[in-house]
Design a protein around this motif. Structure first.
Motif, short mmCIF file in Angstrom:
data_model
loop_
_atom_site.label_atom_id
_atom_site.label_comp_id
_atom_site.label_asym_id
_atom_site.label_seq_id
_atom_site.Cartn_x
_atom_site.Cartn_y
_atom_site.Cartn_z
N TYR A 171 0.85 -1.18 0.00
CA TYR A 171 0.00 0.00 0.00
C TYR A 171 0.89 1.23 0.00
CZ TYR A 171 1.10 -0.63 4.88
OH TYR A 171 1.77 -0.84 6.05
N ARG A 172 0.31 2.40 -0.23
CA ARG A 172 1.08 3.62 -0.39
C ARG A 172 0.93 4.55 0.80
NH1 ARG A 172 -0.10 7.18 -5.53
NH2 ARG A 172 0.78 5.34 -6.50
N PRO A 173 2.00 4.76 1.59
CA PRO A 173 1.94 5.77 2.64
C PRO A 173 2.00 7.16 2.01
CG PRO A 173 4.14 4.85 2.53
CD PRO A 173 3.29 4.08 1.54
N LEU A 174 1.52 8.15 2.74
CA LEU A 174 1.54 9.52 2.23
C LEU A 174 2.09 10.46 3.31
CD1 LEU A 174 -1.96 9.60 0.49
CD2 LEU A 174 0.26 9.55 -0.65
N ALA A 175 2.48 11.63 2.89
CA ALA A 175 2.94 12.66 3.83
C ALA A 175 2.41 14.00 3.37
CB ALA A 175 4.47 12.67 3.88
N ILE A 176 2.24 14.90 4.33
CA ILE A 176 1.83 16.27 4.03
C ILE A 176 2.95 17.18 4.54
CG2 ILE A 176 0.14 18.09 4.48
CD1 ILE A 176 -1.87 15.75 4.97
N VAL A 177 3.45 18.02 3.66
CA VAL A 177 4.55 18.92 3.99
C VAL A 177 4.03 20.35 4.00
CG1 VAL A 177 6.83 19.72 3.30
CG2 VAL A 177 6.20 17.33 2.94
N ILE A 178 4.37 21.09 5.06
CA ILE A 178 3.95 22.49 5.20
C ILE A 178 5.21 23.35 5.12
CG2 ILE A 178 2.73 24.15 6.65
CD1 ILE A 178 1.67 21.51 8.14
N SER A 179 5.28 24.21 4.12
CA SER A 179 6.46 25.06 3.97
C SER A 179 6.32 26.31 4.85
CB SER A 179 6.64 25.47 2.51
OG SER A 179 5.62 26.37 2.12
N GLU A 180 7.43 27.01 5.05
CA GLU A 180 7.40 28.23 5.86
C GLU A 180 6.52 29.31 5.23
OE1 GLU A 180 11.29 29.65 6.73
OE2 GLU A 180 11.88 27.82 7.77
N GLY A 181 6.41 29.28 3.90
CA GLY A 181 5.56 30.24 3.21
C GLY A 181 4.09 29.89 3.28
N GLY A 182 3.75 28.75 3.89
CA GLY A 182 2.35 28.36 4.04
C GLY A 182 1.88 27.37 3.00
N GLY A 183 2.76 26.95 2.09
CA GLY A 183 2.37 25.96 1.09
C GLY A 183 2.08 24.62 1.75
N ILE A 184 1.04 23.95 1.29
CA ILE A 184 0.63 22.66 1.84
C ILE A 184 0.59 21.66 0.70
CG2 ILE A 184 -1.21 21.42 3.04
CD1 ILE A 184 -2.06 24.34 4.03
N ARG A 185 1.42 20.62 0.79
CA ARG A 185 1.55 19.69 -0.33
C ARG A 185 1.54 18.25 0.16
NH1 ARG A 185 5.71 17.28 -3.47
NH2 ARG A 185 7.29 17.89 -1.96
N MET A 186 0.75 17.40 -0.53
CA MET A 186 0.75 15.98 -0.24
C MET A 186 1.78 15.31 -1.13
SD MET A 186 -2.39 13.21 -0.40
CE MET A 186 -3.52 14.36 0.32
N CYS A 187 2.53 14.35 -0.56
CA CYS A 187 3.57 13.69 -1.33
C CYS A 187 3.69 12.23 -0.92
CB CYS A 187 4.90 14.42 -1.16
SG CYS A 187 5.45 14.53 0.56
N ASP A 188 4.49 11.47 -1.68
CA ASP A 188 4.70 10.05 -1.45
C ASP A 188 6.12 9.84 -0.94
OD1 ASP A 188 5.06 7.31 -1.53
OD2 ASP A 188 3.99 7.05 -3.42
N PRO A 189 6.30 9.45 0.34
CA PRO A 189 7.65 9.29 0.88
C PRO A 189 8.45 8.16 0.26
CG PRO A 189 6.00 8.62 2.49
CD PRO A 189 5.26 9.21 1.33
N ARG A 190 7.80 7.26 -0.46
CA ARG A 190 8.53 6.15 -1.08
C ARG A 190 9.12 6.52 -2.43
NH1 ARG A 190 4.79 0.87 0.32
NH2 ARG A 190 5.15 0.91 2.54
N VAL A 191 8.72 7.67 -2.97
CA VAL A 191 9.29 8.12 -4.25
C VAL A 191 10.60 8.83 -3.94
CG1 VAL A 191 8.97 9.62 -6.24
CG2 VAL A 191 7.03 8.33 -5.32
N SER A 192 11.69 8.33 -4.52
CA SER A 192 13.02 8.87 -4.19
C SER A 192 13.62 9.73 -5.30
CB SER A 192 13.98 7.72 -3.88
OG SER A 192 14.05 6.82 -4.97
N THR A 193 13.00 9.77 -6.49
CA THR A 193 13.52 10.58 -7.57
C THR A 193 13.13 12.04 -7.36
OG1 THR A 193 13.18 8.69 -9.04
CG2 THR A 193 13.60 10.82 -10.08
N ASP A 194 14.12 12.91 -7.26
CA ASP A 194 13.85 14.32 -6.96
C ASP A 194 13.02 15.01 -8.05
OD1 ASP A 194 15.22 14.13 -4.62
OD2 ASP A 194 17.12 14.85 -5.44
N SER A 195 13.16 14.56 -9.29
CA SER A 195 12.43 15.20 -10.38
C SER A 195 10.97 14.77 -10.44
CB SER A 195 13.10 14.89 -11.73
OG SER A 195 13.14 13.49 -11.94
N ASP A 196 10.60 13.75 -9.69
CA ASP A 196 9.21 13.26 -9.67
C ASP A 196 8.39 14.20 -8.79
OD1 ASP A 196 6.79 11.83 -9.24
OD2 ASP A 196 7.84 9.95 -9.63
N PRO A 197 7.29 14.75 -9.31
CA PRO A 197 6.47 15.70 -8.52
C PRO A 197 5.81 15.05 -7.30
CG PRO A 197 5.40 15.19 -10.59
CD PRO A 197 6.78 14.59 -10.67
#
Length: 200
Positions: A171-197
């Motif tokens: 199954y796919r775990p997920l993460a939510i990252v909050i930037s200092e500027g207030g940006g809120i983004r959902m991402c996949d911690p298992r994806v290791s390629t930096d160029s992958d959105p």
């Protein structure tokens, strides 16, 4: 000529059909449980992301600091006045002041803790593991405050990891990252390629 025999299944045909059905169920069951686990993770992550976005939007709309807090209560299906701030809960509260011990209060612009919105994760969240941390990824955090410009006003909550309580890679775990500027983004911690959105 003999009369037409009554149509029906023989015992052999029925046994073969049940055997094929059982084999199909054995094959499909693991992928079905993985789909359910992934769906629970996605629902939890989307609800937390929605709460964060709502808190940020309220801060801009009111032009004042608004706080998003992860909270836990004895009954996961509802928030009561025994709620406590928690870095490992999927339930959340949007408020102006600290909501600990006051999660059952009605939304108000004047009465402490000046609740805006509450969300109880429910019983499905028992299968989910939430880990909220500061930007260092190690220090537990349970809340973040957005200022009137939608930026993070304190150095609190910066990342929320959502995973299944049972270890596994199907199954796919997920993460939510909050930037200092207030940006809120959902991402996949298992994806290791930096160029992958999808990467964190």
């Amino acid at each position: 000529r003999r009369p037409y025999a009554c149509a029906g299944f023989t015992v052999i045909e029925l046994a073969i059909t049940l055997t094929i059905f059982a084999l199909l169920m054995v094959t499909v069951a693991p992928s079905a449980s993985a789909w359910v686990a992934s769906k629970q993770i996605r629902v939890t992550a989307e609800s937390i992301q929605t709460g964060l976005q709502r808190a940020r939007m309220e801060a801009v709309r009111r032009n004042r600091p608004v706080r998003f807090s992860l909270v836990a209560s004895a009954d996961p299906a509802m928030l009561d006045d025994e709620c406590a701030l928690s870095a490992s809960s999927a339930s959340w509260v949007i408020s102006i002041n600290d909501p600990a011990g006051k999660c059952a209060a009605a939304p108000s612009n004047t009465s402490d803790p000046m609740l805006v919105e509450t969300y109880a994760a429910g019983v499905h969240a028992k299968q989910i593991v939430v880990q909220a941390t500061e930007a260092d990824g190690a220090t537990a955090a349970d809340s973040v405050t957005f200022d009137g410009f939608g930026r993070v006003a304190d150095g609190g909550l910066a990342r929320i990891s959502i995973d299944n309580a049972v270890a596994g890679n199907d199954y796919r775990p997920l993460a939510i990252v909050i930037s200092e500027g207030g940006g809120i983004r959902m991402c996949d911690p298992r994806v290791s390629t930096d160029s992958d959105p999808r990467a964190c």
